[in-house]
Enzyme design. Structure first.
Site, PDB file in Angstrom:
ATOM      1  N   TYR A  39      -5.560  -0.075 -11.907  1.00  0.00           N
ATOM      2  CA  TYR A  39      -5.396  -1.272 -11.087  1.00  0.00           C
ATOM      3  C   TYR A  39      -5.064  -2.478 -11.965  1.00  0.00           C
ATOM      4  O   TYR A  39      -4.136  -3.246 -11.666  1.00  0.00           O
ATOM      5  CB  TYR A  39      -6.671  -1.530 -10.285  1.00  0.00           C
ATOM      6  CG  TYR A  39      -6.693  -2.858  -9.574  1.00  0.00           C
ATOM      7  CD1 TYR A  39      -5.734  -3.169  -8.624  1.00  0.00           C
ATOM      8  CD2 TYR A  39      -7.672  -3.806  -9.858  1.00  0.00           C
ATOM      9  CE1 TYR A  39      -5.739  -4.395  -7.966  1.00  0.00           C
ATOM     10  CE2 TYR A  39      -7.697  -5.019  -9.198  1.00  0.00           C
ATOM     11  CZ  TYR A  39      -6.734  -5.322  -8.265  1.00  0.00           C
ATOM     12  OH  TYR A  39      -6.750  -6.535  -7.619  1.00  0.00           O
ATOM     13  N   GLY A  60      -4.989  -8.378   5.621  1.00  0.00           N
ATOM     14  CA  GLY A  60      -6.101  -7.923   4.793  1.00  0.00           C
ATOM     15  C   GLY A  60      -7.204  -8.949   4.682  1.00  0.00           C
ATOM     16  O   GLY A  60      -7.161 -10.029   5.280  1.00  0.00           O
ATOM     17  N   VAL A  99       6.157  -3.612   1.912  1.00  0.00           N
ATOM     18  CA  VAL A  99       6.946  -4.348   0.920  1.00  0.00           C
ATOM     19  C   VAL A  99       7.839  -3.424   0.103  1.00  0.00           C
ATOM     20  O   VAL A  99       8.734  -3.900  -0.599  1.00  0.00           O
ATOM     21  CB  VAL A  99       6.042  -5.163  -0.036  1.00  0.00           C
ATOM     22  CG1 VAL A  99       5.429  -6.350   0.671  1.00  0.00           C
ATOM     23  CG2 VAL A  99       4.989  -4.297  -0.678  1.00  0.00           C
ATOM     24  N   GLY A 131      -5.850 -11.991   2.592  1.00  0.00           N
ATOM     25  CA  GLY A 131      -4.649 -12.466   3.266  1.00  0.00           C
ATOM     26  C   GLY A 131      -4.919 -13.112   4.600  1.00  0.00           C
ATOM     27  O   GLY A 131      -4.307 -14.133   4.953  1.00  0.00           O
TER      28      GLY A 131
END
Length: 353
Positions: free
Chosen positions: A178, A10, A55, A13
């Site tokens: 979020y 990402g 994940v 990341g």
């Protein structure tokens, strides 16, 4: 050190992977390449191992953890999204995914974690009333927003408030889905640390921007929205009156903070979660950011729309003193320099409409 970076393909990341490999670490990336974030799959990162996996898949995570010394957990859905219909996917990706990862780390004996936290856990930032001192205004009323009254008033007397820098010990008050998932991630990490004797650090990112931000996607920050508009030859649409204060921090500085946190986490107190604001310390309004970005890009000039989004907060700016004192981190990319670079840098392909 062998480090697993979840979400390592990402925006943030991938910069962390670059910082870690440049620092001599052995890096393995685990990324699900969700279409909402990666409509065009990126190339595997140079110098790092790469596994296509989610994940939330316990077996896949267990395999990725073999031989790993520490985990840098970046995998998450970000931004406000489209509407509340996104809530199940946010909770699944962010909270279930974190729980599965932590359970697998407990079984594998991996005890060091750096988590991508977020300033959204605070809700509104720090405010002071001239009569009542430090106060915590609640969510802004829809009627006030519709009438163009964007500044929160003192909850006791209604007086105008002075915004300031928020510290890590401030109460949390998530205002949207979020934000709620990001706070839950921290609670899960703290529970994991207590149960296993693990050591966890959460870096509460403020408004991260820089090269490689996705374009044309609802799952991104305001800097990405403005840069996407400019790339299309359109004026950035600035909500409210543009006076919202934010802390815009460059992605390379955030990557450097992660590298420092990974180097230091093994020396932190076992059984505990440490949290650090990760911001530039140089607040600017959203309007100022839009103006700087448009000027560096060569126009068009931003437009103040007066529109608003429920769940947005008015002011949230960071005190990053703690991370400087305890981890030795200092941001290096200034606002003008960073916005000038961002205005001319490429973006990732965004989500399909």
């Amino acid at each position: 050190m062998r480090v697993l970076v979840t979400g390592g393909s990402g925006f943030i990341g991938s910069h962390i992977v670059t910082a870690l490999t440049s620092g001599g670490h052995e890096v393995l990336v685990l990324d699900a390449l969700l279409p909402s974030a990666h409509p065009v799959p990126p190339r595997p990162p140079e110098g790092a191992g790469w596994t296509h996996g989610d994940v939330r898949d316990r077996e896949g995570v267990a395999g990725a953890l073999r031989g790993v010394d520490a985990v840098c957990h970046q995998a998450a859905m970000v931004g406000l999204g489209k509407d509340f219909a996104d809530a199940p996917e946010y909770v699944s990706c962010n909270d279930l995914g974190t729980a599965v990862l932590l359970a697998a780390m407990a079984e594998a004996g991996v005890r060091d974690l750096v988590l991508a936290g977020s300033m959204v856990v605070y809700g509104e930032g720090r405010y002071d009333c001239p009569l009542h001192g430090r106060v915590a205004p609640g969510p802004r009323a829809t009627a006030d927003l519709a009438a163009g009254r964007f500044e929160p008033g003192c909850p006791r007397c209604g007086a105008e408030l002075a915004p300031g820098l928020i510290g890590e010990d401030a109460p949390t008050d998530p205002r949207n889905v979020y934000a709620t998932t990001k706070l839950a991630q921290e609670h899960l990490a703290a529970s994991w640390a207590r149960a296993t004797g693990g050591r966890a650090v959460s870096l509460r990112y403020h408004n991260v921007y820089g090269p490689g931000m996705p374009r044309d996607t609802p799952y991104a920050g305001v800097a990405s929205f403005f840069r996407s508009s400019l790339a299309r030859g359109e004026a950035p649409q600035v909500f409210e009156d543009g006076g919202q204060r934010r802390d815009f921090v460059h992605v390379r500085d955030v990557a450097a903070a992660n590298a420092l946190a990974l180097a230091a986490v093994s020396g932190r107190e076992p059984g505990a979660l440490s949290v650090f604001n990760t911001g530039s310390g140089d607040p600017h309004t959203v309007g100022e950011m839009a103006t700087a970005l448009a000027a560096a890009h060569g126009g068009p000039d931003p437009v103040i729309t007066g529109e608003y989004r429920l769940g947005d907060v008015r002011h949230i700016t960071a005190s990053s003193r703690r991370i400087g004192e305890q981890l030795g981190w200092r941001p290096e990319v200034g606002f003008a320099e960073g916005m000038s670079e961002f205005a001319r840098s490429g973006q990732r392909a965004g989500a399909a409409s």
